[in-house]
Design a protein around this motif. Structure first.
Motif, PDB file in Angstrom:
ATOM      1  N   ASN A   1      -6.241  -3.677  -3.650  1.00  0.00           N
ATOM      2  CA  ASN A   1      -6.274  -2.755  -2.194  1.00  0.00           C
ATOM      3  C   ASN A   1      -5.911  -3.746  -1.062  1.00  0.00           C
ATOM      4  O   ASN A   1      -5.521  -3.506  -0.175  1.00  0.00           O
ATOM      5  CB  ASN A   1      -7.539  -2.263  -1.969  1.00  0.00           C
ATOM      6  CG  ASN A   1      -7.719  -0.887  -2.973  1.00  0.00           C
ATOM      7  OD1 ASN A   1      -6.764  -0.152  -3.209  1.00  0.00           O
ATOM      8  ND2 ASN A   1      -9.116  -0.652  -3.350  1.00  0.00           N
ATOM      9  N   ASP A   2      -6.349  -5.084  -1.202  1.00  0.00           N
ATOM     10  CA  ASP A   2      -6.074  -6.140  -0.360  1.00  0.00           C
ATOM     11  C   ASP A   2      -4.639  -6.443  -0.364  1.00  0.00           C
ATOM     12  O   ASP A   2      -4.340  -7.775  -0.550  1.00  0.00           O
ATOM     13  CB  ASP A   2      -7.069  -7.155  -0.312  1.00  0.00           C
ATOM     14  CG  ASP A   2      -7.005  -7.890  -1.451  1.00  0.00           C
ATOM     15  OD1 ASP A   2      -6.707  -7.665  -2.426  1.00  0.00           O
ATOM     16  OD2 ASP A   2      -7.352  -9.299  -1.409  1.00  0.00           O
ATOM     17  N   THR A   3      -3.590  -6.044  -0.184  1.00  0.00           N
ATOM     18  CA  THR A   3      -2.396  -6.325  -0.194  1.00  0.00           C
ATOM     19  C   THR A   3      -1.421  -5.658   0.883  1.00  0.00           C
ATOM     20  O   THR A   3      -1.461  -4.657   1.540  1.00  0.00           O
ATOM     21  CB  THR A   3      -1.621  -5.421  -1.618  1.00  0.00           C
ATOM     22  OG1 THR A   3      -2.357  -5.738  -2.805  1.00  0.00           O
ATOM     23  CG2 THR A   3      -0.123  -5.794  -1.733  1.00  0.00           C
ATOM     24  N   ILE A   4      -0.832  -6.632   1.416  1.00  0.00           N
ATOM     25  CA  ILE A   4       0.397  -6.622   2.295  1.00  0.00           C
ATOM     26  C   ILE A   4       1.615  -6.895   1.873  1.00  0.00           C
ATOM     27  O   ILE A   4       1.842  -7.712   1.314  1.00  0.00           O
ATOM     28  CB  ILE A   4       0.079  -7.647   3.467  1.00  0.00           C
ATOM     29  CG1 ILE A   4      -1.255  -7.608   3.932  1.00  0.00           C
ATOM     30  CG2 ILE A   4       1.075  -7.413   4.480  1.00  0.00           C
ATOM     31  CD1 ILE A   4      -1.546  -8.632   4.834  1.00  0.00           C
ATOM     32  N   ILE A   5       2.368  -5.923   1.842  1.00  0.00           N
ATOM     33  CA  ILE A   5       3.972  -6.108   1.565  1.00  0.00           C
ATOM     34  C   ILE A   5       4.723  -6.151   2.673  1.00  0.00           C
ATOM     35  O   ILE A   5       4.820  -5.010   3.605  1.00  0.00           O
ATOM     36  CB  ILE A   5       4.185  -4.626   0.825  1.00  0.00           C
ATOM     37  CG1 ILE A   5       3.308  -4.167  -0.238  1.00  0.00           C
ATOM     38  CG2 ILE A   5       5.952  -4.872   0.288  1.00  0.00           C
ATOM     39  CD1 ILE A   5       3.323  -5.280  -1.493  1.00  0.00           C
ATOM     40  N   VAL A   6       5.652  -7.185   2.792  1.00  0.00           N
ATOM     41  CA  VAL A   6       6.651  -7.081   3.708  1.00  0.00           C
ATOM     42  C   VAL A   6       8.010  -6.932   3.003  1.00  0.00           C
ATOM     43  O   VAL A   6       8.336  -7.504   2.130  1.00  0.00           O
ATOM     44  CB  VAL A   6       6.729  -8.754   4.320  1.00  0.00           C
ATOM     45  CG1 VAL A   6       7.877  -8.724   5.566  1.00  0.00           C
ATOM     46  CG2 VAL A   6       5.343  -9.040   4.891  1.00  0.00           C
ATOM     47  N   SER A   7       8.686  -5.932   3.671  1.00  0.00           N
ATOM     48  CA  SER A   7       9.901  -5.188   3.139  1.00  0.00           C
ATOM     49  C   SER A   7      11.053  -5.007   4.077  1.00  0.00           C
ATOM     50  O   SER A   7      10.822  -4.611   5.328  1.00  0.00           O
ATOM     51  CB  SER A   7       9.611  -4.014   2.315  1.00  0.00           C
ATOM     52  OG  SER A   7      10.501  -3.432   1.893  1.00  0.00           O
ATOM     53  N   SER A   8      12.258  -5.068   3.742  1.00  0.00           N
ATOM     54  CA  SER A   8      13.437  -4.725   4.195  1.00  0.00           C
ATOM     55  C   SER A   8      13.309  -2.903   4.022  1.00  0.00           C
ATOM     56  O   SER A   8      12.592  -2.325   3.436  1.00  0.00           O
ATOM     57  CB  SER A   8      14.533  -5.190   3.743  1.00  0.00           C
ATOM     58  OG  SER A   8      14.864  -4.625   2.446  1.00  0.00           O
ATOM     59  N   VAL A   9      14.765  -2.283   4.608  1.00  0.00           N
ATOM     60  CA  VAL A   9      14.643  -0.978   4.124  1.00  0.00           C
ATOM     61  C   VAL A   9      14.796  -0.553   2.832  1.00  0.00           C
ATOM     62  O   VAL A   9      15.033   0.428   2.463  1.00  0.00           O
ATOM     63  CB  VAL A   9      15.865  -0.284   5.043  1.00  0.00           C
ATOM     64  CG1 VAL A   9      15.380  -0.364   6.572  1.00  0.00           C
ATOM     65  CG2 VAL A   9      17.082  -0.827   4.921  1.00  0.00           C
ATOM     66  N   SER A  10      14.973  -1.505   2.051  1.00  0.00           N
ATOM     67  CA  SER A  10      14.910  -1.327   0.614  1.00  0.00           C
ATOM     68  C   SER A  10      14.001  -0.605  -0.093  1.00  0.00           C
ATOM     69  O   SER A  10      13.860  -0.029  -1.066  1.00  0.00           O
ATOM     70  CB  SER A  10      15.024  -2.797  -0.053  1.00  0.00           C
ATOM     71  OG  SER A  10      15.157  -2.840  -1.513  1.00  0.00           O
ATOM     72  N   CYS A  11      12.837  -0.521   0.853  1.00  0.00           N
ATOM     73  CA  CYS A  11      11.540   0.294   0.249  1.00  0.00           C
ATOM     74  C   CYS A  11      11.944   1.685   0.192  1.00  0.00           C
ATOM     75  O   CYS A  11      11.081   2.521  -0.350  1.00  0.00           O
ATOM     76  CB  CYS A  11      10.428  -0.277   1.071  1.00  0.00           C
ATOM     77  SG  CYS A  11      10.515   0.292   2.896  1.00  0.00           S
ATOM     78  N   ILE A  12      12.777   2.133   0.738  1.00  0.00           N
ATOM     79  CA  ILE A  12      13.266   3.679   0.945  1.00  0.00           C
ATOM     80  C   ILE A  12      14.065   3.968  -0.121  1.00  0.00           C
ATOM     81  O   ILE A  12      14.390   5.192  -0.398  1.00  0.00           O
ATOM     82  CB  ILE A  12      13.707   4.041   2.323  1.00  0.00           C
ATOM     83  CG1 ILE A  12      14.940   3.905   2.817  1.00  0.00           C
ATOM     84  CG2 ILE A  12      12.774   3.887   3.445  1.00  0.00           C
ATOM     85  CD1 ILE A  12      15.481   4.473   3.976  1.00  0.00           C
ATOM     86  N   TYR A  13      14.598   3.080  -0.939  1.00  0.00           N
ATOM     87  CA  TYR A  13      15.539   3.621  -2.118  1.00  0.00           C
ATOM     88  C   TYR A  13      14.686   3.788  -3.250  1.00  0.00           C
ATOM     89  O   TYR A  13      13.683   3.383  -3.457  1.00  0.00           O
ATOM     90  CB  TYR A  13      16.569   2.283  -2.324  1.00  0.00           C
ATOM     91  CG  TYR A  13      17.819   2.513  -1.414  1.00  0.00           C
ATOM     92  CD1 TYR A  13      19.067   2.722  -1.864  1.00  0.00           C
ATOM     93  CD2 TYR A  13      17.482   1.619  -0.151  1.00  0.00           C
ATOM     94  CE1 TYR A  13      20.157   2.672  -1.025  1.00  0.00           C
ATOM     95  CE2 TYR A  13      18.567   1.638   0.651  1.00  0.00           C
ATOM     96  CZ  TYR A  13      19.904   2.211   0.313  1.00  0.00           C
ATOM     97  OH  TYR A  13      20.851   2.371   1.221  1.00  0.00           O
ATOM     98  N   GLY A  14      15.441   4.357  -3.899  1.00  0.00           N
ATOM     99  CA  GLY A  14      14.819   5.057  -5.518  1.00  0.00           C
ATOM    100  C   GLY A  14      14.111   3.786  -6.424  1.00  0.00           C
ATOM    101  O   GLY A  14      14.692   2.849  -6.401  1.00  0.00           O
ATOM    102  N   LEU A  15      12.939   4.210  -6.734  1.00  0.00           N
ATOM    103  CA  LEU A  15      12.282   3.205  -7.413  1.00  0.00           C
ATOM    104  C   LEU A  15      11.903   3.955  -8.909  1.00  0.00           C
ATOM    105  O   LEU A  15      11.550   5.163  -8.668  1.00  0.00           O
ATOM    106  CB  LEU A  15      11.248   2.342  -6.779  1.00  0.00           C
ATOM    107  CG  LEU A  15      10.784   1.148  -7.297  1.00  0.00           C
ATOM    108  CD1 LEU A  15      11.842   0.025  -7.529  1.00  0.00           C
ATOM    109  CD2 LEU A  15       9.587   0.610  -6.655  1.00  0.00           C
ATOM    110  N   GLY A  16      11.417   3.365  -9.819  1.00  0.00           N
ATOM    111  CA  GLY A  16      10.737   4.260 -11.135  1.00  0.00           C
ATOM    112  C   GLY A  16       9.329   4.786 -10.605  1.00  0.00           C
ATOM    113  O   GLY A  16       8.736   4.699  -9.623  1.00  0.00           O
ATOM    114  N   ASN A  17       9.033   5.798 -11.406  1.00  0.00           N
ATOM    115  CA  ASN A  17       7.933   6.579 -11.378  1.00  0.00           C
ATOM    116  C   ASN A  17       6.645   5.986 -11.258  1.00  0.00           C
ATOM    117  O   ASN A  17       6.730   5.276 -12.384  1.00  0.00           O
ATOM    118  CB  ASN A  17       7.865   7.864 -12.469  1.00  0.00           C
ATOM    119  CG  ASN A  17       6.674   8.692 -12.167  1.00  0.00           C
ATOM    120  OD1 ASN A  17       5.676   8.281 -11.460  1.00  0.00           O
ATOM    121  ND2 ASN A  17       6.888  10.093 -12.449  1.00  0.00           N
ATOM    122  N   PRO A  18       5.955   5.757 -10.249  1.00  0.00           N
ATOM    123  CA  PRO A  18       4.664   5.045 -10.228  1.00  0.00           C
ATOM    124  C   PRO A  18       3.636   5.205 -11.569  1.00  0.00           C
ATOM    125  O   PRO A  18       2.833   4.283 -11.766  1.00  0.00           O
ATOM    126  CB  PRO A  18       4.049   4.967  -8.640  1.00  0.00           C
ATOM    127  CG  PRO A  18       4.674   6.292  -8.142  1.00  0.00           C
ATOM    128  CD  PRO A  18       6.094   6.252  -8.899  1.00  0.00           C
TER     129      PRO A  18
END
Length: 641
Positions: A132-149
């Protein structure tokens, strides 16, 4: 959940009030807030403190890879005991699949995947699902399709010392989650078998996990350093996540194949003879590959079938890997939000030709970035961060927290408006005055022609001047700025001086020509941003050359003066004397390659060397350097031809 912030300094200036205000806003149930922070006010440190206070998994969204890499390194320094991850597009080079009807030209997808960034993307999702103690730094790549979590999490499995597990079963499970067996070379996403020992490198890991079996029992689990073979630690258990994001259970894979066949049968009668033949050939080949290997080239275009989504439903993306409550930080929101809003339309326009001319099934449309209203669904706890927030932030933020006072005590520059008539002579006097006091000058014009003419005029007057134009590539621009700081020349003239990398402490004067010509580069936000280029020097001044007071100029002057009054009052109250920021000037990182001086037969070796350097730069997240090297490679290949 605990985030432990490490810093050699404490909040100062406006930072303490900003941290309290944002924290209180969320505790009072506000979903959207804006942090309006001026240049140099330490907005990232404020956000780091907010993360510590709220204790929520956090996504920091930036509008390009370079800014994301900068933020990633800053948060790594602030939170060494927590998980700080980096999620951007993993392509060093990307040519999307497309079709040009006018030329009857099909362009196949061509991409050069950066394995380091692919590993970091897998690490990001694995961290979100395990900590839970996670920080993700992302570009707009994060809104593109990714596999089912759910697939990514449920298909992973845990091995624990002392539990029953047959070697064949472990191997079969590794293959099912896209690990490749290679008994010769071990790398992320591969495993090898030696007797009763299985060694794997997870896709999100650097070192080897060695699993030693005794009969049908897991005997010991070790972490082994890949290069030296040295044992790093002994583990009681290890959780293995899939080697790829797009993984599907076998029964759902069979269902997906049947769904693809059904769509193909439905679409074929609607196409012409050539298009139908083309689509049938391609789709049946892809189905055969999926049945034989579990995957195919461009499998993401069938993601709707694997996910069991209906037509038009939003795809899974990185945001779905976060828990229900997470903190969303949108950095430089005035640029990032419009970028997010525009992603879907660009993707749809490209795929339209592919679908209509029989290169893809219509379900390819659903392998896409989020639409903006879908992205808004994730805005449960969001902070927009910008010196000049846009209209969306103004309409939706329930609270605006201002961070006006800089920890350094620096104040916004003095701004004057002077007439256009005689601006050339007046500007020359200001330039000479600024050079005499040891500072540098930025001059911004509205047209390329005027910029070139003014540069030639200043050079003719014996003033060392350079011109920054749109054709100058990223790293060359960085080198020009470095030379300006060193004093190789004194004046930089350009059309758009709002790009990153222009926060230069040595700039003591900014001249804005034709300030009353309303437009993109002369609106209120652009004027404030340009004025801010002089905000890191205690002696800085700005002059706007204009014959009329436009609404944009009035608002920009009023906002700058408002900030100055607050900053000056704070300094007087606390006895602060502002000092110009002392920022080290880095050594030149790239020596330009003069191709004209290199023999033709030596160019192939040069290309090999440059490609190696480009990959190394991309792996170390120095994307500006990588872009420059790629440009040199292109020029070298042109000379070969």
């Amino acid at each position: 959940m605990n985030f432990t912030l490490h810093a050699d300094f404490k909040p100062a200036g406006s930072q303490p009030d900003a941290i309290r205000g944002l924290t209180s806003g969320f505790s009072e149930g506000m979903a959207k807030q804006t942090l309006l922070g001026v240049t140099g006010s330490g907005k990232t440190f404020t956000i780091a403190n907010l993360i510590t206070e709220l204790g929520m998994p956090t996504l920091v969204l930036a509008h390009n890879k370079t800014l994301a890499a900068q933020l990633y390194n800053e948060f790594l320094d602030f939170f060494p005991e927590n998980r700080v991850e980096y999620f951007v597009s993993y392509y060093d080079y990307y040519q999307p699949e497309s079709y040009l009807p006018r030329k009857d030209q099909y362009i196949e997808k061509d991409a050069d995947i950066n394995p380091k960034i692919e590993q970091m993307r897998l690490s990001a999702t694995a961290s979100l699902l395990s900590r839970n103690d996670t920080i993700i730094v992302s570009s707009v790549s994060c809104i593109y399709g990714l596999g089912n979590p759910e697939h990514f999490q449920n298909l992973g499995f845990e091995l624990r010392c002392g539990e029953k597990a047959r070697q064949r079963e472990i191997i079969e499970r590794l293959v099912e989650i896209q690990f490749e067996r290679n008994d010769t070379e071990l790398m992320p996403g591969r495993f090898r078998v030696r007797g009763d020992t299985i060694e794997i490198i997870p896709g999100y890991f650097n070192d080897i996990i060695r699993i030693e079996l005794f009969g049908d029992t897991v005997d010991r689990i070790f972490e082994i350093e890949k290069t030296s073979g040295r044992r790093l630690s002994t583990m009681e258990y290890f959780h293995i996540y899939p080697a790829r994001h797009f993984v599907t259970p076998e029964d759902e894979r069979k269902r997906a194949v049947e769904s693809i066949r059904a769509e193909l049968d439905e679409v074929l009668p609607t196409l012409g003879m050539i298009e139908a033949h083309r689509l049938r050939q391609r789709t049946l080949f892809d189905i055969e590959m999926i049945e034989e290997t579990g995957s195919c080239k461009g499998i993401e275009n069938y993601s709707r079938h694997f996910d069991g989504r209906s037509a038009g439903m939003k795809p899974y993306c990185l945001l779905d890997y976060f828990p229900g409550d997470f903190l969303l930080i949108i950095d430089e929101s005035h640029q990032t939000l419009p970028q997010v809003r525009g992603m879907f339309n660009g993707d749809y326009a490209r795929k339209k030709n592919l679908v209509e001319y029989g290169f893809r099934l219509p379900s390819a449309y659903d392998n896409r970035p989020l639409k903006f209203h879908e992205f808004e669904e994730y805005m449960k706890h969001v902070v927009f961060v910008s010196a000049t927030p846009g209209s969306y932030e103004a309409e939706h933020a329930e609270q605006v927290i201002e961070q006006i006072i800089r920890p350094t005590g620096l104040v916004d520059p003095v701004v004057e408006v002077r007439p256009i008539e005689g601006q050339t002579e007046d500007l020359e006097k200001e330039i000479l005055r600024t050079i005499e006091q040891g500072d540098r000058v930025l001059v911004t014009t509205l047209t390329k022609k005027l910029a070139e003419e003014f540069t030639d005029y200043l050079i003719g007057r014996g003033i060392k001047t350079r011109y920054l134009h749109s054709e100058i590539i990223t790293l060359e621009r960085t080198e020009i700025i470095r030379q300006l700081r060193l004093g190789t020349f004194d004046v930089l003239v350009g059309i758009n001086l709002l790009r990153e990398g222009l926060d230069i402490p040595e700039v003591g004067f900014v001249g804005i020509l034709d300030a009353d010509k309303e437009g993109f580069l002369r609106n209120e936000k652009s004027l404030i941003q340009t004025i801010g280029r002089a905000a890191r020097n205690a002696n800085s001044r700005v002059v706007l050359y204009a014959d009329k007071m436009t609404d944009s100029i009035r608002r920009a002057l009023a906002e700058t003066e408002r900030r100055r009054k607050l900053q000056l009052a704070f300094n007087e109250e606390h006895g602060i004397v502002p000092e110009t920021i002392r920022k080290p000037i880095r050594e030149k990182e790239v020596e330009g390659v003069e191709l004209a001086e290199i023999p033709q037969d030596e160019i192939p070796n040069l290309i090999i060397q440059l490609e190696s350097e480009m990959r190394a730069a991309a792996e170390s997240l120095d994307f500006e350097h990588a872009i420059e090297l790629r440009e040199q490679i292109r020029k070298a290949k042109e000379k070969m031809r």
